[in-house]
Design a protein around this motif. Structure first.
Motif, PDB file in Angstrom:
ATOM      1  N   ASP A  86     -10.448  -6.382   7.014  1.00 13.61           N
ATOM      2  CA  ASP A  86     -11.735  -6.682   7.632  1.00 13.61           C
ATOM      3  C   ASP A  86     -12.346  -7.945   7.031  1.00 13.61           C
ATOM      4  O   ASP A  86     -12.913  -8.787   7.742  1.00 13.61           O
ATOM      5  CB  ASP A  86     -12.674  -5.491   7.440  1.00 13.61           C
ATOM      6  CG  ASP A  86     -13.965  -5.634   8.222  1.00 13.61           C
ATOM      7  OD1 ASP A  86     -13.903  -5.808   9.455  1.00 13.61           O
ATOM      8  OD2 ASP A  86     -15.047  -5.602   7.597  1.00 13.61           O
ATOM      9  N   LEU A 142     -16.655  -1.985  -2.265  1.00 18.11           N
ATOM     10  CA  LEU A 142     -16.056  -0.650  -2.228  1.00 18.11           C
ATOM     11  C   LEU A 142     -16.472   0.181  -3.438  1.00 18.11           C
ATOM     12  O   LEU A 142     -16.698   1.393  -3.313  1.00 18.11           O
ATOM     13  CB  LEU A 142     -14.534  -0.765  -2.169  1.00 18.11           C
ATOM     14  CG  LEU A 142     -13.941  -1.132  -0.803  1.00 18.11           C
ATOM     15  CD1 LEU A 142     -12.433  -1.267  -0.894  1.00 18.11           C
ATOM     16  CD2 LEU A 142     -14.303  -0.092   0.249  1.00 18.11           C
ATOM     17  N   HIS A 154      -7.908  -1.426   4.725  1.00 14.72           N
ATOM     18  CA  HIS A 154      -8.801  -1.719   5.849  1.00 14.72           C
ATOM     19  C   HIS A 154      -9.895  -2.700   5.444  1.00 14.72           C
ATOM     20  O   HIS A 154     -10.207  -3.642   6.188  1.00 14.72           O
ATOM     21  CB  HIS A 154      -9.426  -0.421   6.365  1.00 14.72           C
ATOM     22  CG  HIS A 154     -10.396  -0.627   7.496  1.00 14.72           C
ATOM     23  ND1 HIS A 154     -11.736  -0.888   7.285  1.00 14.72           N
ATOM     24  CD2 HIS A 154     -10.209  -0.641   8.839  1.00 14.72           C
ATOM     25  CE1 HIS A 154     -12.338  -1.034   8.446  1.00 14.72           C
ATOM     26  NE2 HIS A 154     -11.441  -0.893   9.408  1.00 14.72           N
ATOM     27  N   ALA A 155     -10.481  -2.501   4.263  1.00 14.92           N
ATOM     28  CA  ALA A 155     -11.563  -3.378   3.808  1.00 14.92           C
ATOM     29  C   ALA A 155     -11.054  -4.806   3.590  1.00 14.92           C
ATOM     30  O   ALA A 155     -11.750  -5.777   3.921  1.00 14.92           O
ATOM     31  CB  ALA A 155     -12.169  -2.827   2.514  1.00 14.92           C
ATOM     32  N   ASP A 177     -19.499   1.984  -2.926  1.00 11.78           N
ATOM     33  CA  ASP A 177     -19.451   2.992  -1.861  1.00 11.78           C
ATOM     34  C   ASP A 177     -18.343   3.998  -2.182  1.00 11.78           C
ATOM     35  O   ASP A 177     -17.260   3.949  -1.589  1.00 11.78           O
ATOM     36  CB  ASP A 177     -19.192   2.304  -0.512  1.00 11.78           C
ATOM     37  CG  ASP A 177     -19.370   3.235   0.674  1.00 11.78           C
ATOM     38  OD1 ASP A 177     -19.587   4.448   0.448  1.00 11.78           O
ATOM     39  OD2 ASP A 177     -19.276   2.753   1.816  1.00 11.78           O
ATOM     40  N   LEU A 220     -11.467   7.944   0.281  1.00  7.43           N
ATOM     41  CA  LEU A 220     -10.507   8.028   1.390  1.00  7.43           C
ATOM     42  C   LEU A 220      -9.123   7.530   0.995  1.00  7.43           C
ATOM     43  O   LEU A 220      -8.166   7.709   1.734  1.00  7.43           O
ATOM     44  CB  LEU A 220     -11.033   7.228   2.589  1.00  7.43           C
ATOM     45  CG  LEU A 220     -12.361   7.713   3.184  1.00  7.43           C
ATOM     46  CD1 LEU A 220     -12.813   6.778   4.300  1.00  7.43           C
ATOM     47  CD2 LEU A 220     -12.222   9.145   3.697  1.00  7.43           C
ATOM     48  N   SER A 257      -8.297   2.968   2.816  1.00  5.52           N
ATOM     49  CA  SER A 257      -9.627   2.373   2.952  1.00  5.52           C
ATOM     50  C   SER A 257      -9.672   0.995   2.302  1.00  5.52           C
ATOM     51  O   SER A 257     -10.387   0.101   2.776  1.00  5.52           O
ATOM     52  CB  SER A 257     -10.690   3.286   2.314  1.00  5.52           C
ATOM     53  OG  SER A 257     -10.502   3.387   0.911  1.00  5.52           O
ATOM     54  N   THR A 312       0.837  -1.200   0.000  1.00  8.11           N
ATOM     55  CA  THR A 312       0.000   0.000   0.000  1.00  8.11           C
ATOM     56  C   THR A 312       0.869   1.246   0.000  1.00  8.11           C
ATOM     57  O   THR A 312       1.754   1.399   0.848  1.00  8.11           O
ATOM     58  CB  THR A 312      -0.916   0.031   1.241  1.00  8.11           C
ATOM     59  OG1 THR A 312      -1.591  -1.214   1.377  1.00  8.11           O
ATOM     60  CG2 THR A 312      -1.954   1.133   1.102  1.00  8.11           C
ATOM     61  N   ASP A 319     -17.773   6.972  -1.369  1.00 12.17           N
ATOM     62  CA  ASP A 319     -17.261   7.771  -0.252  1.00 12.17           C
ATOM     63  C   ASP A 319     -16.092   7.080   0.438  1.00 12.17           C
ATOM     64  O   ASP A 319     -15.140   7.736   0.878  1.00 12.17           O
ATOM     65  CB  ASP A 319     -18.369   8.036   0.764  1.00 12.17           C
ATOM     66  CG  ASP A 319     -19.405   9.021   0.237  1.00 12.17           C
ATOM     67  OD1 ASP A 319     -19.067   9.793  -0.691  1.00 12.17           O
ATOM     68  OD2 ASP A 319     -20.543   9.018   0.740  1.00 12.17           O
ATOM     69  N   ARG A 320     -16.154   5.756   0.547  1.00  9.44           N
ATOM     70  CA  ARG A 320     -15.039   5.027   1.155  1.00  9.44           C
ATOM     71  C   ARG A 320     -13.824   5.021   0.232  1.00  9.44           C
ATOM     72  O   ARG A 320     -12.690   5.183   0.683  1.00  9.44           O
ATOM     73  CB  ARG A 320     -15.454   3.596   1.485  1.00  9.44           C
ATOM     74  CG  ARG A 320     -16.457   3.488   2.619  1.00  9.44           C
ATOM     75  CD  ARG A 320     -16.865   2.052   2.846  1.00  9.44           C
ATOM     76  NE  ARG A 320     -15.741   1.235   3.326  1.00  9.44           N
ATOM     77  CZ  ARG A 320     -15.801  -0.088   3.448  1.00  9.44           C
ATOM     78  NH1 ARG A 320     -16.903  -0.742   3.095  1.00  9.44           N
ATOM     79  NH2 ARG A 320     -14.756  -0.753   3.903  1.00  9.44           N
ATOM     80  N   LEU A 321     -14.056   4.849  -1.056  1.00 11.02           N
ATOM     81  CA  LEU A 321     -12.932   4.846  -1.989  1.00 11.02           C
ATOM     82  C   LEU A 321     -12.251   6.212  -2.067  1.00 11.02           C
ATOM     83  O   LEU A 321     -11.049   6.291  -2.335  1.00 11.02           O
ATOM     84  CB  LEU A 321     -13.403   4.419  -3.379  1.00 11.02           C
ATOM     85  CG  LEU A 321     -13.537   2.914  -3.607  1.00 11.02           C
ATOM     86  CD1 LEU A 321     -14.107   2.633  -4.995  1.00 11.02           C
ATOM     87  CD2 LEU A 321     -12.190   2.212  -3.455  1.00 11.02           C
ATOM     88  N   THR A 344      -6.098   4.738  -0.570  1.00  7.11           N
ATOM     89  CA  THR A 344      -5.645   3.352  -0.497  1.00  7.11           C
ATOM     90  C   THR A 344      -5.778   2.760   0.905  1.00  7.11           C
ATOM     91  O   THR A 344      -5.905   1.546   1.057  1.00  7.11           O
ATOM     92  CB  THR A 344      -4.184   3.252  -0.957  1.00  7.11           C
ATOM     93  OG1 THR A 344      -3.365   4.129  -0.163  1.00  7.11           O
ATOM     94  CG2 THR A 344      -4.057   3.643  -2.422  1.00  7.11           C
TER      95      THR A 344
END
Length: 230
Positions: A181, A161, A177-178, A164, A170, A174, A138, A166-168, A172
């Motif tokens: 998770d 992702l 984290h995805a 969404d 943010l 995000s 990353t 809004d998350r992208l 790399t």
């Protein structure tokens, strides 16, 4: 009919070795998906990993590149494009690394072990949990996911992702984290599946004329423990 003499390789004779030519497999064969994201949206079209990095830097976005079981040549080509550290690249090819998080200059490298539950007969406890490895590189303008093993694909993570923006937006971080998770969620699902097997096996072991033995339960619990259930 005269006999044909065969080559002699006994003492005193030198056997000529036949060199096996190295066949280079195109890097594209190892690429699962390669996309450029700008302002939370995936750019249309198809990109090579070189083209993707150029487009991401020109437009202020980032590349998300997915690789599956790359060989040394394929990983070396990717490393040259994204300027990855040689030690991390070697780990990505060899796999069998312990989970860790390291920094090489501006690049974070995370290694995660992946698991998958295998359907099996209740009295069979061998190979019920498959393991693999996932290494994520990353940096501000790229995420490179190197996956070893036939399970734990990341296509679902990418779709979620992409749905969404809004998350992208943010960046790399995000994506990292995805992915992490998702891997943790699979651990939980596998542990729950093994726990269910243990409960079912313990119930059946007290059934008259059952083929299940106490040893089988012990082996299954060891699998459960190794999955991270504490």
């Amino acid at each position: 009919m005269p006999s044909i003499p065969l080559p002699f390789h006994g003492p005193g004779r030198i056997r000529r070795s036949t060199a096996v030519p190295h066949i280079r497999v195109p890097t594209a064969r190892a690429i699962v998906d390669c996309a450029v994201y700008v302002d939370g949206e995936r750019l249309p079209g198809r990109f090579t990993h070189e083209q993707a990095l150029v487009a991401a830097r020109e437009r202020g976005g980032f590349v998300w590149l997915g690789l599956h079981d790359p060989d040394a040549d394929q990983m070396g080509e990717v490393a040259a494009t994204f300027d990855l550290h040689a030690l991390a690249v070697e780990d990505a090819v060899q796999a069998h690394q312990r989970p860790k998080l390291e920094r090489y200059d501006d690049t974070l490298v995370m290694v995660m072990r992946t698991v998958a539950y295998r359907e099996h007969e209740l009295h069979t406890v061998s190979e019920i949990v498959e393991t693999g490895e996932l290494m994520i590189f990353t940096a501000p303008d790229f995420v490179i996911a190197v996956r070893h093993g036939e399970h734990s694909p990341l296509a679902m993570v990418r779709r979620e992702l992409e749905a969404d923006p809004d998350r992208l937006r943010l960046g790399t971080g995000s994506v990292l984290h995805a992915i992490a998770d998702h891997v943790v969620d699979t651990y939980i699902a596998v542990v729950q599946a093994v726990e269910f097997d243990i409960d079912a096996m313990e119930e059946e072991v007290f059934t008259p004329r059952t083929p299940i033995t106490v040893e089988a339960i012990y082996q299954l619990k060891r699998k459960w423990w190794n999955c991270g259930a504490r």
